[in-house]
Design a protein around this motif. Sequence first.
Motif, PDB file in Angstrom:
ATOM      1  N   LYS A 119       0.837  -1.208   0.000  1.00 16.14           N
ATOM      2  CA  LYS A 119       0.000   0.000   0.000  1.00 16.14           C
ATOM      3  C   LYS A 119       0.871   1.257   0.000  1.00 16.14           C
ATOM      4  O   LYS A 119       0.563   2.233  -0.680  1.00 16.14           O
ATOM      5  N   MET A 120       1.969   1.245   0.762  1.00 15.66           N
ATOM      6  CA  MET A 120       2.885   2.386   0.780  1.00 15.66           C
ATOM      7  C   MET A 120       3.486   2.618  -0.602  1.00 15.66           C
ATOM      8  O   MET A 120       3.598   3.759  -1.070  1.00 15.66           O
ATOM      9  N   GLU A 126       1.147   4.191  -3.301  1.00 18.53           N
ATOM     10  CA  GLU A 126       0.918   5.638  -3.229  1.00 18.53           C
ATOM     11  C   GLU A 126       1.779   6.413  -4.223  1.00 18.53           C
ATOM     12  O   GLU A 126       1.522   7.591  -4.496  1.00 18.53           O
ATOM     13  N   TYR A 136       7.687   3.896   6.388  1.00 18.79           N
ATOM     14  CA  TYR A 136       6.612   4.907   6.398  1.00 18.79           C
ATOM     15  C   TYR A 136       7.184   6.289   6.710  1.00 18.79           C
ATOM     16  O   TYR A 136       6.878   7.269   6.018  1.00 18.79           O
ATOM     17  N   SER A 181       9.476   7.532   3.878  1.00 24.26           N
ATOM     18  CA  SER A 181       8.672   7.864   2.703  1.00 24.26           C
ATOM     19  C   SER A 181       8.023   9.230   2.851  1.00 24.26           C
ATOM     20  O   SER A 181       7.993  10.024   1.909  1.00 24.26           O
ATOM     21  N   LYS A 182       7.499   9.493   4.045  1.00 29.38           N
ATOM     22  CA  LYS A 182       6.858  10.791   4.294  1.00 29.38           C
ATOM     23  C   LYS A 182       7.885  11.918   4.318  1.00 29.38           C
ATOM     24  O   LYS A 182       7.611  13.044   3.886  1.00 29.38           O
ATOM     25  N   ILE A 228      11.802   3.587   0.808  1.00 26.25           N
ATOM     26  CA  ILE A 228      11.067   2.396   1.254  1.00 26.25           C
ATOM     27  C   ILE A 228      11.919   1.149   1.003  1.00 26.25           C
ATOM     28  O   ILE A 228      12.016   0.258   1.846  1.00 26.25           O
TER      29      ILE A 228
END
Length: 441
Positions: free
Chosen positions: A254-255, A258, A397, A400-401, A409
Amino acid sequence: MLSETNKKILSLAVPAAFSNLFDMIQVIVDMIMLGRVSPVAIAAAGISMQFLGLLYAFMASFSVGNSAVVSRFVGAKELDEASKTTFTSSVIAFLISIPFTIFGVFFSKYVFIFMGSSEEVVKAGETYLSIISLTFPVIFIEFALYSSLNASGDTKTPLKIVVVANVINTVLAYTLIFGKFGFPALGIKGAAIATAISYYISFVLYLYVFLTKKSIVSFYPLFVKDYAKRVLGIGIPAGVERVITYFSFLLFVKMIAEYGTYTLAGYQVGLRIEGLAFMPGFGFTIAAMTLVGQSIGAKNYEEAQKLGWQTAKIASVFMGFMGVLMFLFPQYFAMIFTNDEKVIQEAILYLKVVGLTQVPLAIGFVLSGALRGAGSTKLTLLINTASLWFFRIIPAYVLSKMFGNVLYIYYAMFVETFLKAGILYYMFKKGYWKRQVKWKT
């Protein structure tokens, strides 16, 4: 010249690796055929495969425990007890399969609704999965029988069975999907029927092996409550670990999703290519579980440790070689799956990173298997789950942010693979698992 130890390891690992490879080929062949039907058929079958992946995670709750207990009895030369354990685990497998079968037959559409599928995919998926669900009791029991054969040191028989099942599935799928040889074209329903028939034939072949005593382990029709406790005591932590890993993997995907369709597609292509390197890893994992378990059954703990180390070394050579190829020639592998330049570039990015992790990945695979063979499934649950979350999911996470780049990642995945391998190496070398072994003969 190969040493006797290396020959023993390879004689177990190579057939087991090919068994996993043929399982993968069966899925690929079905998907290729369904690709000629419609995108809806591919999507429906793909989501069904994800649900089956969850089932395989639950199967570890009895198959890993069965493998550990049977291998110890074989090592102790108590074959009747190994056969009683096989029968006991088969009963457990059947009981566990019942709720999944009921859900799959009557409520399978909710799997596709949960995944946000279109009405067409929900309808096609319900047709496919409801048919496949009729085979769940057979699949679960077969998994117990498969683990018993591996634990007894026979990985060649499962390979022969999977080859026969694959040939039957391919012929039937071609016939029923496209309507050949006078049969109607059934599309995705035909694929499901073909797969179901091949599963039942595979199950009959396993029963033949056990009932006619073609293996050193057979059916001893006696349910032993104490053996059930041992199997589940070892197996449940392994099942929990697999289920947690499964859902954690979905979060990881899911990451990556995005970052867009091309990045996700490139990751999926890279993952399929990496799966080829996984095959020897899976084979050596089974070899480690079997050899360590049998050595413990013979009360030879030093031999168990020696075989665990040697299996990890050989696996590292095989997977390391694959890693070098992925790192040096990623574009050629990616071009087998797609001609889209953007997807190829994204796949190259992933393959170059994972190519460098194949040796620690091999060590992690094999030593986890060795610890499970020793019955230390609570330890592998703790190590693998904690490593996955604290060294991969959470850092991935955050990074990535912070940086907005999928490469970070992959960096988190890279670091986590090395750290987990180091922890497993330390725990296996320290011999903590030896103190956990409590075996009553």
